[in-house]
Design a protein around this motif. Sequence first.
Motif, PDB file in Angstrom:
ATOM      1  N   ASP A   6       0.847  -1.187   0.000  1.00  0.00           N
ATOM      2  CA  ASP A   6       0.000   0.000   0.000  1.00  0.00           C
ATOM      3  C   ASP A   6       0.889   1.244   0.000  1.00  0.00           C
ATOM      4  OD1 ASP A   6      -2.175   1.710   0.247  1.00  0.00           O
ATOM      5  OD2 ASP A   6      -2.474   1.302   2.381  1.00  0.00           O
ATOM      6  N   VAL A   7       0.682   2.126  -0.981  1.00  0.00           N
ATOM      7  CA  VAL A   7       1.476   3.347  -1.095  1.00  0.00           C
ATOM      8  C   VAL A   7       0.529   4.538  -0.985  1.00  0.00           C
ATOM      9  CG1 VAL A   7       3.096   4.658  -2.520  1.00  0.00           C
ATOM     10  CG2 VAL A   7       3.095   2.157  -2.635  1.00  0.00           C
ATOM     11  N   ARG A   8       0.836   5.428  -0.052  1.00  0.00           N
ATOM     12  CA  ARG A   8      -0.002   6.608   0.198  1.00  0.00           C
ATOM     13  C   ARG A   8       0.893   7.831   0.355  1.00  0.00           C
ATOM     14  NH1 ARG A   8      -4.685   4.567   4.234  1.00  0.00           N
ATOM     15  NH2 ARG A   8      -5.050   2.569   3.229  1.00  0.00           N
ATOM     16  N   ASP A   9       0.274   8.964   0.605  1.00  0.00           N
ATOM     17  CA  ASP A   9       1.052  10.130   0.991  1.00  0.00           C
ATOM     18  C   ASP A   9       0.362  10.792   2.175  1.00  0.00           C
ATOM     19  OD1 ASP A   9      -1.081  11.282  -0.341  1.00  0.00           O
ATOM     20  OD2 ASP A   9       0.135  12.561  -1.622  1.00  0.00           O
ATOM     21  N   GLY A  10       1.097  11.684   2.814  1.00  0.00           N
ATOM     22  CA  GLY A  10       0.567  12.357   3.991  1.00  0.00           C
ATOM     23  C   GLY A  10      -0.441  13.420   3.636  1.00  0.00           C
ATOM     24  N   THR A  11      -0.928  14.081   4.645  1.00  0.00           N
ATOM     25  CA  THR A  11      -1.930  15.124   4.476  1.00  0.00           C
ATOM     26  C   THR A  11      -1.405  16.236   3.571  1.00  0.00           C
ATOM     27  OG1 THR A  11      -3.402  16.653   5.605  1.00  0.00           O
ATOM     28  CG2 THR A  11      -1.222  16.370   6.583  1.00  0.00           C
ATOM     29  N   GLU A  49      -5.527  13.087  14.189  1.00  0.00           N
ATOM     30  CA  GLU A  49      -6.441  12.000  13.834  1.00  0.00           C
ATOM     31  C   GLU A  49      -6.947  12.137  12.398  1.00  0.00           C
ATOM     32  OE1 GLU A  49      -9.450  11.747  16.869  1.00  0.00           O
ATOM     33  OE2 GLU A  49      -7.950  11.385  18.437  1.00  0.00           O
ATOM     34  N   LYS A  50      -7.216  13.370  11.967  1.00  0.00           N
ATOM     35  CA  LYS A  50      -7.668  13.603  10.593  1.00  0.00           C
ATOM     36  C   LYS A  50      -6.572  13.204   9.595  1.00  0.00           C
ATOM     37  CE  LYS A  50      -9.494  17.091   7.497  1.00  0.00           C
ATOM     38  NZ  LYS A  50      -9.681  18.512   7.239  1.00  0.00           N
ATOM     39  N   ALA A  51      -5.331  13.581   9.864  1.00  0.00           N
ATOM     40  CA  ALA A  51      -4.212  13.221   8.982  1.00  0.00           C
ATOM     41  C   ALA A  51      -4.012  11.715   8.947  1.00  0.00           C
ATOM     42  CB  ALA A  51      -2.936  13.917   9.442  1.00  0.00           C
ATOM     43  N   ASN A  52      -4.207  11.063  10.076  1.00  0.00           N
ATOM     44  CA  ASN A  52      -3.984   9.618  10.148  1.00  0.00           C
ATOM     45  C   ASN A  52      -5.114   8.800   9.535  1.00  0.00           C
ATOM     46  OD1 ASN A  52      -1.409   9.576  11.122  1.00  0.00           O
ATOM     47  ND2 ASN A  52      -2.024   9.484  13.266  1.00  0.00           N
ATOM     48  N   GLU A  53      -6.258   9.423   9.275  1.00  0.00           N
ATOM     49  CA  GLU A  53      -7.306   8.715   8.528  1.00  0.00           C
ATOM     50  C   GLU A  53      -6.792   8.355   7.139  1.00  0.00           C
ATOM     51  OE1 GLU A  53     -10.791  11.166   8.379  1.00  0.00           O
ATOM     52  OE2 GLU A  53     -11.088  11.064  10.549  1.00  0.00           O
ATOM     53  N   ARG A  54      -5.955   9.214   6.596  1.00  0.00           N
ATOM     54  CA  ARG A  54      -5.417   9.051   5.252  1.00  0.00           C
ATOM     55  C   ARG A  54      -4.124   8.245   5.254  1.00  0.00           C
ATOM     56  NH1 ARG A  54      -5.203  12.534   0.452  1.00  0.00           N
ATOM     57  NH2 ARG A  54      -3.171  12.324  -0.517  1.00  0.00           N
ATOM     58  N   SER A  55      -3.274   8.484   6.239  1.00  0.00           N
ATOM     59  CA  SER A  55      -1.924   7.932   6.162  1.00  0.00           C
ATOM     60  C   SER A  55      -1.311   7.707   7.543  1.00  0.00           C
ATOM     61  CB  SER A  55      -1.039   8.878   5.349  1.00  0.00           C
ATOM     62  OG  SER A  55      -1.128  10.190   5.864  1.00  0.00           O
ATOM     63  N   LYS A  56      -1.830   6.740   8.249  1.00  0.00           N
ATOM     64  CA  LYS A  56      -1.293   6.416   9.569  1.00  0.00           C
ATOM     65  C   LYS A  56       0.023   5.660   9.417  1.00  0.00           C
ATOM     66  CE  LYS A  56      -2.621   4.150  13.926  1.00  0.00           C
ATOM     67  NZ  LYS A  56      -1.548   4.772  14.618  1.00  0.00           N
ATOM     68  N   VAL A  57       1.060   6.194  10.040  1.00  0.00           N
ATOM     69  CA  VAL A  57       2.386   5.583  10.002  1.00  0.00           C
ATOM     70  C   VAL A  57       2.498   4.579  11.137  1.00  0.00           C
ATOM     71  CG1 VAL A  57       4.871   6.032  10.161  1.00  0.00           C
ATOM     72  CG2 VAL A  57       3.369   7.682   9.028  1.00  0.00           C
ATOM     73  N   GLU A  58       3.121   3.429  10.857  1.00  0.00           N
ATOM     74  CA  GLU A  58       3.329   2.395  11.863  1.00  0.00           C
ATOM     75  C   GLU A  58       4.773   1.923  11.836  1.00  0.00           C
ATOM     76  OE1 GLU A  58       0.428  -0.597  10.885  1.00  0.00           O
ATOM     77  OE2 GLU A  58      -1.213   0.578  11.730  1.00  0.00           O
ATOM     78  N   TYR A  59       5.170   1.243  12.900  1.00  0.00           N
ATOM     79  CA  TYR A  59       6.508   0.658  12.980  1.00  0.00           C
ATOM     80  C   TYR A  59       6.736  -0.232  11.756  1.00  0.00           C
ATOM     81  CZ  TYR A  59      10.204  -2.543  14.312  1.00  0.00           C
ATOM     82  OH  TYR A  59      11.360  -3.300  14.325  1.00  0.00           O
ATOM     83  N   GLY A  60       7.892  -0.043  11.104  1.00  0.00           N
ATOM     84  CA  GLY A  60       8.241  -0.858   9.947  1.00  0.00           C
ATOM     85  C   GLY A  60       7.807  -0.272   8.617  1.00  0.00           C
TER      86      GLY A  60
END
Length: 184
Positions: A6-11, A49-60
């Motif tokens: 999955d490839v996304r971009d930030g807010t 929370e609004k930014a993370n609806e689109r692109s939540k970053v996780e470990y790895g």
Amino acid sequence: MDSIVDVRDGTHDSPSPTESGKYLITSRHLLPYAVDRSDAYFISETDYEKANERSKVEYGDILFSMIGTIGIISFITDKEIDFAIKNVGLFRTSQNPNIRYFILSYLKSKIEENYIASYMAGSTQSYVSLNVLRKIPLILPPNDVLQHFEKQVAPLYARMIENTHEISKLNDLKDVITTSMSSR
């Protein structure tokens, strides 16, 4: 690439700075195995929370600078994520840890560097689009080759990550000592 990970971009919004909250990370905050929070500003919990609806970053996960200095790659080694991203590419390798080091190595390769360079746009400020990141040509080797690759490089990446964190701690200590000595 987008058929593999999955490839996304930030807010693309510009959340207002706040006195406290979560950090907003942009391309200039990317380090090889971390993010530099020292000059990042805080955003509200609501904006986070609004930014993370689109692109939540996780470990790895892998972050990729898309604007300005293009191609800075940051492998996220933080267990707890206290930031959202703005105008940064996100490769969600946390969702498929069996190929994270293969993807990371590929993104750092000369082949990938040349591909990105051929698709850079912008006259005032260089950028690469999310579509370009999603369409990165990538062929996965057979599973047994991937497993062998991951097994071989995992200890090497672990060592590089450890060394990078140690260097950061030593630089912080150097700054404290230098400040202490100059105030005498």
